[in-house]
Write a protein that holds these residues in place. Sequence first.
Motif, short mmCIF file in Angstrom:
data_model
loop_
_atom_site.label_atom_id
_atom_site.label_comp_id
_atom_site.label_asym_id
_atom_site.label_seq_id
_atom_site.Cartn_x
_atom_site.Cartn_y
_atom_site.Cartn_z
N LEU A 19 6.19 -3.20 4.69
CA LEU A 19 5.73 -3.38 3.32
C LEU A 19 4.32 -2.83 3.09
O LEU A 19 3.91 -2.65 1.94
N ARG A 20 3.60 -2.56 4.16
CA ARG A 20 2.25 -2.01 4.02
C ARG A 20 2.23 -0.49 4.00
O ARG A 20 1.15 0.11 3.90
N LEU A 21 3.39 0.12 4.12
CA LEU A 21 3.44 1.59 4.12
C LEU A 21 2.96 2.15 2.79
O LEU A 21 3.14 1.55 1.73
N LYS A 22 2.37 3.35 2.85
CA LYS A 22 1.99 4.05 1.63
C LYS A 22 3.14 4.85 1.06
O LYS A 22 3.12 5.21 -0.11
N CYS A 23 4.11 5.15 1.89
CA CYS A 23 5.29 5.89 1.44
C CYS A 23 6.07 5.05 0.44
O CYS A 23 6.50 3.92 0.75
N PRO A 111 -6.46 1.23 -6.17
CA PRO A 111 -5.80 2.50 -6.50
C PRO A 111 -4.44 2.23 -7.14
O PRO A 111 -3.77 1.23 -6.84
N ARG A 112 -4.04 3.12 -8.03
CA ARG A 112 -2.81 2.90 -8.78
C ARG A 112 -1.60 2.80 -7.87
O ARG A 112 -0.69 1.99 -8.10
N GLU A 113 -1.55 3.61 -6.81
CA GLU A 113 -0.40 3.57 -5.91
C GLU A 113 -0.34 2.25 -5.15
O GLU A 113 0.75 1.68 -4.95
N ASP A 114 -1.49 1.74 -4.74
CA ASP A 114 -1.52 0.46 -4.02
C ASP A 114 -1.13 -0.69 -4.95
O ASP A 114 -0.41 -1.62 -4.55
N LEU A 115 -1.57 -0.63 -6.20
CA LEU A 115 -1.20 -1.66 -7.18
C LEU A 115 0.29 -1.67 -7.43
O LEU A 115 0.92 -2.74 -7.51
N LEU A 116 0.89 -0.49 -7.55
CA LEU A 116 2.33 -0.40 -7.77
C LEU A 116 3.10 -1.00 -6.60
O LEU A 116 4.11 -1.69 -6.79
N ARG A 117 2.63 -0.76 -5.38
CA ARG A 117 3.29 -1.32 -4.19
C ARG A 117 3.25 -2.85 -4.22
O ARG A 117 4.27 -3.51 -3.97
N ARG A 118 2.12 -3.40 -4.56
CA ARG A 118 1.98 -4.85 -4.56
C ARG A 118 2.81 -5.49 -5.68
O ARG A 118 3.42 -6.56 -5.49
N LYS A 197 4.60 3.15 -14.83
CA LYS A 197 5.41 2.58 -13.76
C LYS A 197 4.98 1.15 -13.45
O LYS A 197 5.82 0.25 -13.28
N GLY A 198 3.67 0.94 -13.36
CA GLY A 198 3.18 -0.40 -13.08
C GLY A 198 3.50 -1.37 -14.21
O GLY A 198 3.90 -2.52 -13.96
N LEU A 199 3.33 -0.92 -15.46
CA LEU A 199 3.62 -1.80 -16.60
C LEU A 199 5.12 -2.12 -16.68
O LEU A 199 5.49 -3.23 -17.06
N THR A 200 5.95 -1.16 -16.32
CA THR A 200 7.39 -1.43 -16.31
C THR A 200 7.74 -2.50 -15.29
O THR A 200 8.58 -3.38 -15.54
#
Length: 522
Positions: A19-23, A111-118, A197-200
């Motif tokens: 779950l910690r992957l950046k991919c 970062p936006r990518e990290d926020l989306l993952r969480r 993407k995050g808002l969705t």
Amino acid sequence: MEIKVVVVVVILEVLTQVLRLKCIRGYEIAAKALMYLLGSLTRIYPLNYRSVPGSYLAIRDWARVGDVEALGLEWHCPTQGEVTFTEQVLQKILVPELELVKNISTTNNLPREDLLRRVTIILECVQGAAAAMPIWDGQHIQLMESEVPMTRFTCANSCGSKYTVSLGGGDNPRVVIMAAIRPLLDYMLKSCEDDTKGLTKVIQIYESILFFHGTSENEFQNRWKSFHAVKNALEDKMRGGKKHLRALLVDRVFLQHQMRCLQKTDRSFTQHHKELLSDLFNLSISRYSEVRKKAQSVLSAFFHNYPYSYRCLLDQMVNKLTDKEVPEHQFQGVLYILLGTNKSCILTKRSWQVMSQVWPAITQAQHTEKPSILGLIDRIVTKAVKNAETTAIKIQVNSSCLEAAGRLLMSGVPTPTEGLCTTEQLQRAELYEAERNTQSLQMYYSLVDRLVSLVTAGNLTWKFCHIGLDLINLLLRHDVPAPPSIVELMTQSCIHESLYRRKVRLDCPTQCSRTDGLVLYT
């Protein structure tokens, strides 16, 4: 049993690392695996779809039909140990993510990518354990005045589970998640509104908190269609008599269980619901169409599950419609909310209070000449004209109805929850009835005068003038004399240069054009 526990622990350790992957593809697969793990622990589902129950070599009875009376169905029901383990998983994975996103601000951002993952991890945790997450309790908010409790019957208070999941010191997990996501949403709308993407994902979390209890409406509909397709393909048409394989019968029973889960949503409107409704409205008028569409879909489901909840947003929607300085995306978002997804819409609500606010507002909504928005307004008005029903002005309960109601109560079948009304209660009810009828008549005349003044003032373009005429035409009635303002308007329309206005006049029934000795002839 020990082996199973060891395997689950190992799987959980692997998931925690993955779950910690950046991919994106990597952590999405891990989040789905986490959801399936939590779902297998907390949901109720059949344990086997064998052709015959028990341990048996099924090939010996190939195509044997199932016996409904002796189906031998075995269910997985969450145990106390499974629910406790689910709480430990959520405490280890979900709670740290909630604490982190709750404290995000302009000075402490991600970062936006990290926020989306969480946010993805939070969403999958909610959907995985939702079957064991109870709805929150709270003070019921009365959305409209009523002499009887505005409650709804429910066919299932639970889906059969005896245990529920809690977080921390016994807090309701849905409330904890909501308390963490709302500040995050406020930050995203102010600082990164273009993160669609995050808002969705946030909207999906809202939808899961409100309505998800182990299955969704779309999932159920897909399974229902698939079940009927398989049943038609495998049914024994030669023997008939509903001879179906045991697997089909088990699937049908499971569908019935899912149907009960869909009806589990509590219909009590609380302060938390009001806060979520406000957030969904803000998302429904977002600058980005992808966010607006998803939020409007959830908002429509909210209106369906919580009757009269749209009244909380009426003032805001009317302000957006009448404010000439409102941004175009907000204006368009409000129009789509008014349009709705079913045959009925907010314009067709049978309430003089709602009509008095919305009908004049849509008549004045001439802020733009953009073809797509004008077409949207045409769709709203067309839906209102086709589906509007006559709203009652005078409602009177006569003595024969009261006598029949008294006899029904005295019969004791069904067992009444209240006794006969006293004389004082009947007198108060009669006064309330008279006041309500008088108020409805006043609002009717006020609405008519308001629309007529808008049409005749000369400030509307021809298109919105026609919209006003269409709405006025819906207000003509047989039981109430037409106000003089309508008579004057229709008289002028008979000789008006606009062909449309003359046609509208000819469509008006003569009975509705009579007032105080003045009659219009067609």
